[in-house]
Design an enzyme around this catalytic site. Structure first.
Site, PDB file in Angstrom:
ATOM      1  N   GLU A  10      20.306  98.640  47.829  1.00 42.90           N
ATOM      2  CA  GLU A  10      19.494  99.760  47.350  1.00 42.90           C
ATOM      3  C   GLU A  10      18.260  99.234  46.635  1.00 42.90           C
ATOM      4  O   GLU A  10      18.173  98.029  46.338  1.00 42.90           O
ATOM      5  CB  GLU A  10      20.331 100.662  46.432  1.00 42.90           C
ATOM      6  CG  GLU A  10      21.380 101.447  47.229  1.00 42.90           C
ATOM      7  CD  GLU A  10      22.313 102.290  46.401  1.00 42.90           C
ATOM      8  OE1 GLU A  10      22.003 102.568  45.240  1.00 42.90           O
ATOM      9  OE2 GLU A  10      23.370 102.666  46.931  1.00 42.90           O
TER      10      GLU A  10
ATOM     11  N   HIS B 116      15.150 111.301  41.877  1.00 40.85           N
ATOM     12  CA  HIS B 116      15.525 110.549  43.083  1.00 40.85           C
ATOM     13  C   HIS B 116      14.471 110.834  44.146  1.00 40.85           C
ATOM     14  O   HIS B 116      14.096 111.996  44.354  1.00 40.85           O
ATOM     15  CB  HIS B 116      16.911 110.982  43.568  1.00 40.85           C
ATOM     16  CG  HIS B 116      17.515 110.016  44.536  1.00 40.85           C
ATOM     17  ND1 HIS B 116      16.999 109.808  45.793  1.00 40.85           N
ATOM     18  CD2 HIS B 116      18.578 109.176  44.420  1.00 40.85           C
ATOM     19  CE1 HIS B 116      17.730 108.886  46.416  1.00 40.85           C
ATOM     20  NE2 HIS B 116      18.685 108.481  45.596  1.00 40.85           N
TER      21      HIS B 116
ATOM     22  N   ARG C 118      13.103 103.131  41.875  1.00 40.57           N
ATOM     23  CA  ARG C 118      12.996 104.573  42.122  1.00 40.57           C
ATOM     24  C   ARG C 118      11.787 105.243  41.505  1.00 40.57           C
ATOM     25  O   ARG C 118      11.216 106.168  42.073  1.00 40.57           O
ATOM     26  CB  ARG C 118      14.232 105.251  41.525  1.00 40.57           C
ATOM     27  CG  ARG C 118      15.219 105.501  42.562  1.00 40.57           C
ATOM     28  CD  ARG C 118      16.398 106.181  42.012  1.00 40.57           C
ATOM     29  NE  ARG C 118      17.482 105.737  42.851  1.00 40.57           N
ATOM     30  CZ  ARG C 118      18.733 105.991  42.637  1.00 40.57           C
ATOM     31  NH1 ARG C 118      19.084 106.668  41.577  1.00 40.57           N
ATOM     32  NH2 ARG C 118      19.636 105.566  43.469  1.00 40.57           N
TER      33      ARG C 118
ATOM     34  N   HIS D 188      17.430 113.769  38.973  1.00 39.05           N
ATOM     35  CA  HIS D 188      18.668 113.134  39.423  1.00 39.05           C
ATOM     36  C   HIS D 188      19.528 112.588  38.288  1.00 39.05           C
ATOM     37  O   HIS D 188      20.740 112.754  38.300  1.00 39.05           O
ATOM     38  CB  HIS D 188      18.269 111.993  40.360  1.00 39.05           C
ATOM     39  CG  HIS D 188      19.402 111.254  40.985  1.00 39.05           C
ATOM     40  ND1 HIS D 188      20.305 111.854  41.833  1.00 39.05           N
ATOM     41  CD2 HIS D 188      19.778 109.941  40.908  1.00 39.05           C
ATOM     42  CE1 HIS D 188      21.192 110.954  42.258  1.00 39.05           C
ATOM     43  NE2 HIS D 188      20.901 109.798  41.700  1.00 39.05           N
TER      44      HIS D 188
ATOM     45  N   ARG E 181      16.816 103.605  35.374  1.00 39.24           N
ATOM     46  CA  ARG E 181      18.108 103.044  35.815  1.00 39.24           C
ATOM     47  C   ARG E 181      17.989 102.387  37.188  1.00 39.24           C
ATOM     48  O   ARG E 181      17.404 102.950  38.118  1.00 39.24           O
ATOM     49  CB  ARG E 181      19.145 104.169  35.894  1.00 39.24           C
ATOM     50  CG  ARG E 181      20.479 103.733  36.461  1.00 39.24           C
ATOM     51  CD  ARG E 181      21.434 104.894  36.477  1.00 39.24           C
ATOM     52  NE  ARG E 181      21.021 105.908  37.396  1.00 39.24           N
ATOM     53  CZ  ARG E 181      21.585 106.120  38.593  1.00 39.24           C
ATOM     54  NH1 ARG E 181      22.597 105.374  39.010  1.00 39.24           N
ATOM     55  NH2 ARG E 181      21.148 107.076  39.375  1.00 39.24           N
TER      56      ARG E 181
END
Ligand code: FAD
Ligand code: SIN
Length: 531
Positions: free
Chosen positions: A116, A239, A285, A346, A381
């Site tokens: 990811e 997100h 992100r 998110h 995060r």
């Protein structure tokens, strides 16, 4: 009044992991406002980040987490959570969690690892694309085996009982919690020396979110009212890729799709991430979400597109069965065409401030999982670090709360007193206020912020707060009213934190101060209610 050795509020990965351990030591109440399975956990797709491969290392996972966190992670929190991860994962597997495996050329099997954004290695353990649902089922199945655990479904925590609120002259501490039985419409008093808040995040404060309806920020709002310190609420993660479809506004398209080669295209079919970051679709992100937002504003289009149709159809159906089926149900075949996507709220990176054992600033109250701010995430995060944090902190909080057991404070707790007015017409106004908060947060406190927009949000929230308080004191409490009260509190904490950070860092980006300012803001934003 009901008395337990441990009260756990919330039945996601954090709450259930704690409850299963605590049941070895005493009686446990698990209070949860919907069905047990209703949680962010059950929706998690990508998986759990953890160092289990010989090609990976703790140092690399720590470094990736620190880079994503943009200078605000607490290094000790990152180190502990990353290094304690493998043991906690082994515990989860021992409970029956079926992480996907792959076969090596010599016939041996090993855990299959996904990739990811922001991760320098493949390190995400998963079960297809529905990891969270498999984790939730694994933990729920074990709950039934413990006679010490009382699960209270459709029970919503309202407020913590504290020594200060009750006028006790002793040091302030949490003594338990008021809980609304949503079926009977009555408020019960639960008493314990150890209260653990594991209520997850606050995505529902925004109009568009990947979160389920239970994610209304209740734990943060309750802890704030009880006087606990709240940290970093300006860092709300959007997100990048939520399905864009009128009938499915909150369905996530996992970052793992980009990890397996998915590319982002604008409405004209151009791959635009190359203009924004050398890591392109696998940048962290905050960067990808901002890039999509910028492309949508530039072109005026309502969405961008995620294309993975170059991968073999059989692979996509096996690796992403839930995403494949859901998209197909909405007329989109991801094996042959791009998926329309937009960013959506998110994850809450801030929360109730805790130490590395989940202890909050209010003795007797622990916070674990998404509701907490341990210092792991800093200003942003890293993908799939949240389930890991929930697992590790549940274990650490259990150890600390049983090691440090104080002699019980004996006291009678007062029963709840509620306003008596029941007016169905007024309920309509509650829903209108709910919509207004979510829309204004989306419009004014989203991916790109300005001082002016934040000030507008603050003014409107001030009016809404006054209205909600009036409802709260006069009317019989309902889950809707309590959630509205919590939403307006959490929205205010987000806006106040954002206003106080006059720089851009991680997930907080403002056009008025587009650069990082380490000299003034290399620190957490801590808010605490004055009494
Ligand atoms: P939750 O799982 O959200 O559980 C909170 C519980 O508290 C719920 O049971 C809720 O009903 C209950 N509750 C709330 N308020 C009250 C109240 N007042 N009274 C009683 N009960 C209450 N993270 C990853 O690491 N990897 C992923 O792949 C991943 N994918 C995700 C996909 C989606 C769509 C979403 C939304 C999140 C994802 N995340 C992922 C984030 C991760 O799922 C969550 O951060 C994590 O599951 C939070 O766990 P938790 O135990 O803290 O809270
Ligand atoms: C995803 O699967 O993209 C979600 C991962 C996460 O939020 O950590």
């Amino acid at each position: 009044m009901k008395v337990f050795d441990f009260i756990v509020i919330g039945s996601g990965i954090a709450g259930l992991s704690f409850a299963l351990r605590a049941a070895e030591k005493g009686s446990v109440a698990v209070v949860t406002k919907g069905r047990t399975e209703e949680s962010n956990t059950a929706r998690a797709q990508g998986g759990v980040a953890c160092v289990v491969s010989a090609e990976d290392s703790f140092a690399m996972h720590i470094e990736d987490t620190l880079v994503a966190g943009a200078g605000l992670c607490e290094e000790e929190a990152v180190r502990r959570i990353v290094t304690e991860g493998p043991e906690r994962i082994a515990g989860l597997i021992a409970l029956g969690m079926p992480f996907d495996e792959r076969e090596l050329p010599d016939g041996r099997r090993e855990l299959d690892l996904g990739r990811e954004g922001g991760h320098s290695k493949r390190r995400v353990l998963h079960f297809q694309d529905s990891t969270g649902s498999a984790i939730e089922k694994t933990l729920v199945a074990k709950l039934a085996e413990h006679p010490n655990i009382t699960v209270m479904e459709n029970h919503m925590a309202v407020d913590f009982l504290t020594a200060r609120k009750l006028g006790h002259s002793t040091e302030d501490r949490c003594l338990g919690v008021y809980v609304l039985d949503e079926t009977l419409g009555e408020v019960e008093t639960l008493r314990s020396d150890v209260t653990v808040v594991a209520t997850g995040g606050c995505g529902k404060v925004y109009l568009y979110t990947t979160n389920p309806s239970v994610a209304t920020g209740d734990g943060v709002a309750m802890a704030w009212r009880a006087g606990a310190a709240i940290a970093n609420m300006e860092f709300i993660q959007f997100h990048p890729t939520c399905l864009f479809h009128p009938d499915a506004r909150s369905f996530l398209i996992s970052e793992a799709v980009r990890g397996e080669g998915g590319v982002l295209l604008d409405a004209g079919g151009r791959r635009f991430m190359e203009d924004h970051h050398p890591k392109r679709e696998l940048a962290s992100r905050d960067i990808v979400a901002r890039a999509i937002d910028a492309e949508m504003k530039k072109s005026g289009s309502q969405c961008v597109y995620l294309d993975i149709s170059h991968q073999p159809a059989d692979f996509l159906k096996a690796r992403f069965p839930t995403i494949y089926e859901t998209c197909l149900g909405h007329g989109i075949d991801m094996t042959s065409e791009p998926i329309p996507v937009v960013p959506a709220a998110h994850y809450q990176c801030g929360g109730v401030k805790t130490d590395l054992d989940g202890e909050t600033s209010l003795p007797g109250l622990y916070a674990i999982g998404e509701v907490a701010c341990t210092g792991l995430h800093g200003a942003n995060r890293l993908a799939s670090n949240s389930l890991l944090e929930g697992l590790v902190l549940a274990h650490r909080a259990f150890e600390k709360s049983t090691r440090n057991r104080q002699p019980s404070v004996h006291c009678d707790l007062p029963e709840w007193r509620s306003g008596q007015v029941k007016d169905v017409d007024e309920l309509v106004v509650v829903y209108h206020n709910w919509d207004e908060i979510r829309r204004l947060m989306w419009d004014y406190v989203g991916i790109v912020r300005t001082d002016k927009r934040l000030q507008r949000a603050a003014t409107r929230l001030g009016n809404l707060r006054a209205e909600v308080q009036e409802f709260y004191w006069n009317f019989t409490v309902t889950a809707e009213l309590l959630e509205l009260r919590n939403l307006v509190t959490v929205a205010t904490l987000i806006v106040d934190s954002a206003i106080s950070r006059k720089e851009s860092r991680g997930l907080h980006f403002t056009l008025d101060y587009p650069e990082k300012n380490d000299a003034a803001y290399l620190r957490e934003t801590i808010l605490r209610r004055d009494y």
